[in-house]
Design an enzyme around this catalytic site. Structure first.
Site, short mmCIF file in Angstrom:
data_model
loop_
_atom_site.label_atom_id
_atom_site.label_comp_id
_atom_site.label_asym_id
_atom_site.label_seq_id
_atom_site.Cartn_x
_atom_site.Cartn_y
_atom_site.Cartn_z
N GLU A 1 0.84 -1.22 0.00
CA GLU A 1 0.00 0.00 0.00
C GLU A 1 0.87 1.26 0.00
O GLU A 1 1.99 1.24 0.50
CB GLU A 1 -0.89 0.02 1.25
CG GLU A 1 -2.29 -0.51 1.03
CD GLU A 1 -3.19 0.48 0.29
OE1 GLU A 1 -2.68 1.34 -0.44
OE2 GLU A 1 -4.42 0.38 0.45
N ASP A 2 0.32 2.35 -0.49
CA ASP A 2 1.04 3.61 -0.43
C ASP A 2 0.85 4.28 0.93
O ASP A 2 1.80 4.74 1.55
CB ASP A 2 0.61 4.56 -1.56
CG ASP A 2 -0.89 4.77 -1.62
OD1 ASP A 2 -1.63 3.99 -0.98
OD2 ASP A 2 -1.33 5.70 -2.31
N ASP B 1 -4.37 5.37 6.30
CA ASP B 1 -4.94 6.57 6.90
C ASP B 1 -5.89 6.12 8.01
O ASP B 1 -5.46 5.82 9.13
CB ASP B 1 -5.64 7.34 5.77
CG ASP B 1 -6.01 8.76 6.13
OD1 ASP B 1 -6.09 9.07 7.32
OD2 ASP B 1 -6.26 9.55 5.22
N ARG C 1 0.51 12.03 -9.30
CA ARG C 1 0.97 10.66 -9.03
C ARG C 1 2.39 10.45 -9.56
O ARG C 1 3.14 9.63 -9.04
CB ARG C 1 0.04 9.64 -9.69
CG ARG C 1 -1.34 9.54 -9.06
CD ARG C 1 -2.04 8.28 -9.55
NE ARG C 1 -3.48 8.30 -9.33
CZ ARG C 1 -4.07 7.88 -8.21
NH1 ARG C 1 -3.34 7.43 -7.21
NH2 ARG C 1 -5.38 7.92 -8.10
C1 PRP Z 1 -5.89 5.44 -0.62
C2 PRP Z 1 -4.72 4.54 -0.27
C3 PRP Z 1 -5.35 3.45 0.54
C4 PRP Z 1 -6.49 4.15 1.23
C5 PRP Z 1 -6.07 4.50 2.62
O1 PRP Z 1 -6.48 4.94 -1.77
O2 PRP Z 1 -4.09 4.04 -1.41
O3 PRP Z 1 -5.85 2.41 -0.26
O4 PRP Z 1 -6.77 5.35 0.50
O5 PRP Z 1 -7.12 5.16 3.31
P1 PRP Z 1 -7.82 4.57 4.61
O6 PRP Z 1 -6.73 4.03 5.48
O7 PRP Z 1 -8.51 5.77 5.20
O8 PRP Z 1 -8.78 3.51 4.20
P2 PRP Z 1 -7.55 5.78 -2.61
O9 PRP Z 1 -8.92 5.34 -2.22
O10 PRP Z 1 -7.20 7.23 -2.53
O11 PRP Z 1 -7.35 5.27 -4.08
P3 PRP Z 1 -6.10 5.40 -5.08
O12 PRP Z 1 -4.98 4.59 -4.44
O13 PRP Z 1 -6.60 4.79 -6.34
O14 PRP Z 1 -5.73 6.86 -5.22
#
Ligand code: PRP
Length: 195
Positions: free
Chosen positions: A105-106, A109, A171
């Site tokens: 994961e990136d 949150d 990105r």
């Molecule tokens: C982001 C990130 C995680 C998630 C984290 O994805 O890559 O998957 O949000 O948030 P959380 O801990 O509050 O659940 P996003 O939905 O922005 O999609 P993307 O990676 O396609 O930009």
């Protein structure tokens, strides 16, 4: 041309490409120590879209020959506040069942996305699930999630770059930056708008 729902802002460098590279290489080494001998049973599951840059660097520094798959897990909808609703699009159960799954994961949150993903992988009979994330924002956590490999713990700022977007922009930055609103606005309160 619309502004894609972004408020007026600038971006400020946060972590350099060099610092990220050093940490990512360390993480690849830690993972290799843990998974050596388990290559045939191990699956790296890259969560799109945000983890694509991190995963590309991590996996090219990772010396073991493992299977790599991709999934979608989106929790944010069109705004930047987590909606709590998680949409998952995963490989089929026969790919997951019986394997050691390393989620890549990136950013973690609230933890809601990861929690849903871990539960689903276990339901699909993953042998074990571990998590490797570039960034963790502990102050935002709503649900307790196990994080096995973390690149950097970060404060509650709005990050972009190195795969992470603001309204589908930034990105492709090679480093991490933070969004700084002009006029004291809040990027998380921008109008929700499909990009
Ligand atoms: C982001 C990130 C995680 C998630 C984290 O994805 O890559 O998957 O949000 O948030 P959380 O801990 O509050 O659940 P996003 O939905 O922005 O999609 P993307 O990676 O396609 O930009």
């Amino acid at each position: 041309m619309s502004d894609n729902g972004m408020i007026p802002h600038t971006i400020k460098p946060y972590l350099s490409k060099e610092k990220i590279t050093k940490r990512v290489e360390q993480m690849a080494g830690e993972l290799a120590s843990a998974y050596i001998g388990l290559e045939d049973k191990t699956l790296f599951l890259v969560v799109l879209k945000g983890a694509f840059v991190f995963a590309a660097d991590l996996l090219r520094s990772f010396p073991l020959n493992v299977r790599v798959e991709f999934c979608r897990a989106a929790s944010y909808g069109t705004g930047m506040e987590s909606s709590g609703e998680v949409r998952l699009d995963l490989p089929p159960e026969e790919v997951i069942a019986g394997r050691y799954c390393v989620i890549v994961e990136d950013i973690i949150d609230t933890g809601l996305t990861l929690d849903a993903l871990i539960n689903e992988l276990l339901r699909m009979r993953a042998r074990k699930v571990e998590v490797c994330a570039l960034l963790s924002k502990p102050s935002r956590r709503k649900v307790d999630v196990p994080l096995n490999y973390i690149g950097f713990e970060v404060p509650d700022l709005f990050f972009v770059g190195y795969g992470i977007d603001y309204a589908e922009r930034y990105r492709n930055l090679d480093h991490l930056a933070v969004v700084v609103p002009r006029d004291g606005g809040d990027p998380e309160k921008r109008d929700a708008k499909e990009d």
